[in-house]
Design a protein around this motif. Structure first.
Motif, mmCIF file in Angstrom:
data_model
loop_
_atom_site.group_PDB
_atom_site.id
_atom_site.type_symbol
_atom_site.label_atom_id
_atom_site.label_comp_id
_atom_site.label_asym_id
_atom_site.label_seq_id
_atom_site.Cartn_x
_atom_site.Cartn_y
_atom_site.Cartn_z
ATOM 1 N N SER A 1 -8.068 -1.649 -7.905
ATOM 2 C CA SER A 1 -7.149 -1.683 -6.776
ATOM 3 C C SER A 1 -6.700 -0.274 -6.402
ATOM 4 O O SER A 1 -5.888 -0.100 -5.505
ATOM 5 C CB SER A 1 -5.933 -2.550 -7.100
ATOM 6 N N HIS B 1 -3.987 3.511 -3.359
ATOM 7 C CA HIS B 1 -3.755 2.245 -4.051
ATOM 8 C C HIS B 1 -3.664 1.135 -3.020
ATOM 9 O O HIS B 1 -2.805 1.178 -2.135
ATOM 10 C CB HIS B 1 -2.465 2.328 -4.860
ATOM 11 N N TRP B 2 -4.524 0.149 -3.134
ATOM 12 C CA TRP B 2 -4.534 -0.978 -2.208
ATOM 13 C C TRP B 2 -3.178 -1.671 -2.255
ATOM 14 O O TRP B 2 -2.711 -2.060 -3.309
ATOM 15 C CB TRP B 2 -5.642 -1.958 -2.596
ATOM 16 N N GLY B 3 -2.533 -1.777 -1.125
ATOM 17 C CA GLY B 3 -1.273 -2.493 -1.036
ATOM 18 C C GLY B 3 -0.034 -1.683 -1.377
ATOM 19 O O GLY B 3 1.074 -2.144 -1.133
#
Length: 121
Positions: free
Chosen positions: A49, A74-76
Motif C-alpha cells: 500500500s 501511501h495509498w489512501g
C-alpha cells in the motif's frame, strides 16, 4: 531526510499491505492494463500500500542544481517528498507533502561551507 520521524512513520504504516492480488480487481481497467497487471502480478501476491522512491538529478532553483531526494507515496494516506539541493556553497533542504487533507511545502538552508573548505576555486 530519512531521519524525519513522520516520513518514516508514513513508510512503516504501508508495510501491512492491502491484501493479496486478485485478478478480478483490475476488471474495470482498460484491456492493455488488465493484461499487463495479470501477467506481472501472480494471483495471491501480497499487495503493497506504499512505495518508497529514491531519486537524484538536477532541479531548477535560480539555476540548475544537483539534488537527492526520497519520496513515500501511501495509498489512501498521502505522500511526502524530501530533498536536499546543493546550491553553490550551501545545502538547501525542503519538501512537499499531502497528508490527511493538508498540503505542506517548506525550504530551509541547512549548512554553508566555510571559505577554507571550498574546492576548485
Amino acid at each position: 531526510m530519512s531521519g524525519d520521524l513522520s516520513f518514516e512513520r508514513l513508510w512503516d504504516s504501508g508495510r501491512c499491505g492491502a491484501g493479496p492480488f486478485d485478478p478480478a480487481r483490475v476488471a474495470a481497467l482498460p484491456p492493455g492494463a488488465q493484461r499487463y497487471l495479470r501477467h506481472a502480478i501472480a494471483a495471491g501476491t501480497p499487495m503493497a500500500s506504499a512505495v518508497r522512491l529514491t531519486m537524484h538529478g538536477e532541479i531548477w532553483l535560480k539555476g540548475w542544481n544537483a539534488f537527492e531526494a526520497q519520496e513515500v507515496i501511501h495509498w489512501g494516506r498521502g505522500f511526502m517528498w524530501r530533498a536536499t539541493v546543493r546550491m553553490r556553497w550551501a545545502f538547501v533542504r525542503g519538501g512537499d507533502s499531502f497528508r490527511r487533507r493538508h498540503r505542506r511545502h517548506a525550504l530551509e538552508a541547512v549548512r554553508r561551507y566555510p571559505d577554507h573548505e571550498r574546492v576548485g576555486t
